[in-house]
Design an enzyme around this catalytic site. Structure first.
Site, PDB file in Angstrom:
ATOM      1  N   ASP A  57     -37.581   0.908  23.232  1.00 24.10           N
ATOM      2  CA  ASP A  57     -37.183   2.817  22.568  1.00 24.10           C
ATOM      3  C   ASP A  57     -35.555   2.147  22.778  1.00 24.10           C
ATOM      4  OD1 ASP A  57     -37.777   4.078  20.490  1.00 24.10           O
ATOM      5  OD2 ASP A  57     -38.123   5.417  21.167  1.00 24.10           O
ATOM      6  N   TYR A  90     -40.937  14.252  20.172  1.00 22.28           N
ATOM      7  CA  TYR A  90     -41.766  13.528  21.774  1.00 22.28           C
ATOM      8  C   TYR A  90     -41.707  15.537  22.176  1.00 22.28           C
ATOM      9  CZ  TYR A  90     -36.686  14.918  21.915  1.00 22.28           C
ATOM     10  OH  TYR A  90     -35.354  15.866  22.135  1.00 22.28           O
ATOM     11  N   GLY A  91     -41.125  15.952  21.858  1.00 26.02           N
ATOM     12  CA  GLY A  91     -41.314  17.400  22.718  1.00 26.02           C
ATOM     13  C   GLY A  91     -39.448  18.189  22.045  1.00 26.02           C
TER      14      GLY A  91
END
Ligand code: ADE
Length: 517
Positions: A346, A229-230
């Site tokens: 998730d 995601y980062g």
């Protein structure tokens, strides 16, 4: 002066046989090179100069003395050069024409078409300059367009990502600015900011301008996590720790969704990661997408379990907090300050954070779907991202999940929750013994398993994580084993609900007052 012999030729002959024919009785020998602008060629001549009068015409008056017997005349011009000499057959080469120079007589006896070459050179330079100009213009246009696009994107993100925040018009103690209620984030403590964000009616976060002001005042200290995601950074705001999740711009949709979920929904709950704000900034012309939340120094449940075995009371408390968080998510709250039902999509131990050693909160709503019963609206935001394969329910893996029915997403969450419960229970000390931490299906699939790896194990072979033999000797663990088995059932509709699990947990702890959660 004795009469001399010289080479003699004219025009084309000079180019083919310059030193074949001769003439006699010369006063001087000469050779000339003349640029013919009409024909755009050099013309060459050689021959005998009979007297002084001709010498002046052909050779000019400039005399260089090379030695006692050899005197030469040069006459230089941009279109005409002559060379005159005073020895037998001394005119065996032609002078070159070089623009604006007095060095017209070269010792090189080749006939060089130099002006033509320099003409070609000039053209070459012109072409290069033109090419550079065109390339620079094209680059300029591209940069201009990219910057414009970037600016548009930034303002679009600000509109779509942040403007979902409900904001209030000015009241007495606030400054009205751009239609937003602005309070001075500057002097507030983090606690006040959180409290304000709960009472302001602006979803779970702060009004837009405060979010942005806050973001500007954050000092990023250290990177504490990195993923697809980062990155997640620990930052400091007004000497308090906060967490900043910086999304890769390719995961803009997750940032958008998470911001939207936090902003439009009264999501604040003890077991949901507290949201402070979102911001879009431009850093070196790159879009930076920030999500600012509370910081929890113990990190994720995954990190914690890796380090720490649990006692039964701690395990029950952790499980209770996770289930409470998911129950709050899954539950629709009706009325003005209500919230839609939300499925996470998730759930995994890395998306659960440790608030303290007994208490967790759920994080990462980038994939969440919402549902409002009154309108019947199911909001599945567009996102290329999928959940984590290891935690995917069998109906996700075999693609039979009924994507238009909200309950299906909740049931898939419960399957993933059951795997998290297994991770926690497995780390519990029983009679002084405990297992090392393991991810679910650690013994069935490789690291970073493929979709097909998981599909085979979970959906086709219907394998599930193994239970320890010694669970049977402990009433609490036995009941938890039952909860897990029912929650990871291959049949989604026979799984327990979050409410059912929470009630069972309360019953378990009620049965033994020493375990009260
Ligand atoms: N890792 C990811 N989010 C975090 C947070 N909010 N606090 C601490 N660690 C984190």
């Amino acid at each position: 002066m004795a009469a001399m012999k010289c080479f003699e030729c004219q025009y084309e002959l000079c180019e083919t046989d310059p030193n074949v024919k001769t003439c006699d009785n010369a006063f001087l020998c000469y050779s000339t090179t003349t640029w013919s602008p009409l024909k755009r060629i050099y013309e060459y001549n050689k021959g005998c100069i009979p007297d002084r009068h001709h010498q002046q015409l052909i050779c000019g008056t400039k005399l260089s003395k090379i030695n006692d017997t050899h005197h030469v005349f040069y006459r230089s011009h941009t279109t005409y050069n002559s060379y005159c000499c005073q020895q037998d057959l001394c005119n065996d080469w032609f002078p070159k024409i070089i623009d604006n120079t007095s060095k017209t007589a070269s010792v090189n006896n080749e006939i060089v078409n130099e002006s033509a070459e320099s003409g070609v050179g000039v053209m070459f330079v012109v072409y290069i300059m033109a090419a550079i100009f065109i390339i620079m213009t094209v680059i300029g246009v591209i940069v201009f367009r990219l910057r414009k696009k970037h600016k548009q994107k930034m303002s679009h993100l600000l509109r779509t990502g942040l403007s979902t925040t409900n904001v209030e018009k000015s009241s007495n103690d606030c400054t009205y600015n751009e239609g937003l209620r602005v309070t001075a984030a500057g002097d507030s403590t983090l606690r006040e900011v959180f409290e304000h964000s709960v009472t302001s009616g602006s979803g779970s976060g702060l009004p837009l301008l405060i979010q942005r002001t806050l973001a500007k005042q954050i000092h990023l200290e250290e990177c504490i996590g990195k993923g697809r995601y980062g990155e997640v950074w620990r930052g400091i705001w007004q000497s308090d720790n906060i967490a900043v999740k910086i999304f890769y711009s390719r995961d803009e949709m997750s940032w958008n969704r998470e911001t939207e979920i936090y902003s439009t929904v009264m999501l604040r709950h003890e077991n949901i990661l507290a949201f402070l704000g979102s911001d879009v900034t431009s850093y070196n012309s790159c879009t930076q997408l920030w999500l600012i939340t509370a910081y929890h120094e113990l990190g994720s449940l995954y990190d914690f379990l890796n380090e720490t075995p649990l006692d039964i009371k701690q395990m029950l408390s952790i499980i209770h907090s996770i289930v409470s968080g998911i129950l709050h998510l899954h539950t629709e709250i009706f009325g003005g300050l209500g919230k839609p039902a939300i499925a996470h999509r998730d759930i995994k131990s890395k998306n659960i954070l440790m608030k303290d050693t007994y208490n967790c909160c759920i994080a990462d709503f980038g994939l969440a779907v919402t549902h409002t019963q009154t309108t019947g609206k199911l909001d599945v935001a567009e996102n290329h991202r999928v959940g984590t394969k290891r935690y995917m329910a069998p109906e996700v893996l075999n693609q039979t999940l009924k994507s238009d029915i909200f309950e299906s997403y909740k049931m898939a969450d419960i399957y993933s929750l059951a795997l998290v419960l297994w991770e926690v229970v497995r780390r519990t000390r029983i009679d002084g013994c405990f297992e090392d931490y393991c991810v679910p299906y650690y013994n069935c699939v490789p690291n970073d398993p493929s979709f097909d790896d998981m599909k085979k194990i979970v959906s086709i072979d219907q394998q599930r994580p193994e239970m320890q033999e010694n669970y049977k000797s402990n009433n609490v663990l036995l009941q938890l084993e039952k909860i897990m088995r029912e929650s990871w059932s291959p049949n989604p509709s026979s799984r327990l609900t979050a409410l059912r699990i929470k009630k069972s947990l309360l019953k378990i702890s009620d049965e033994d007052t020493s375990l009260n959660v």
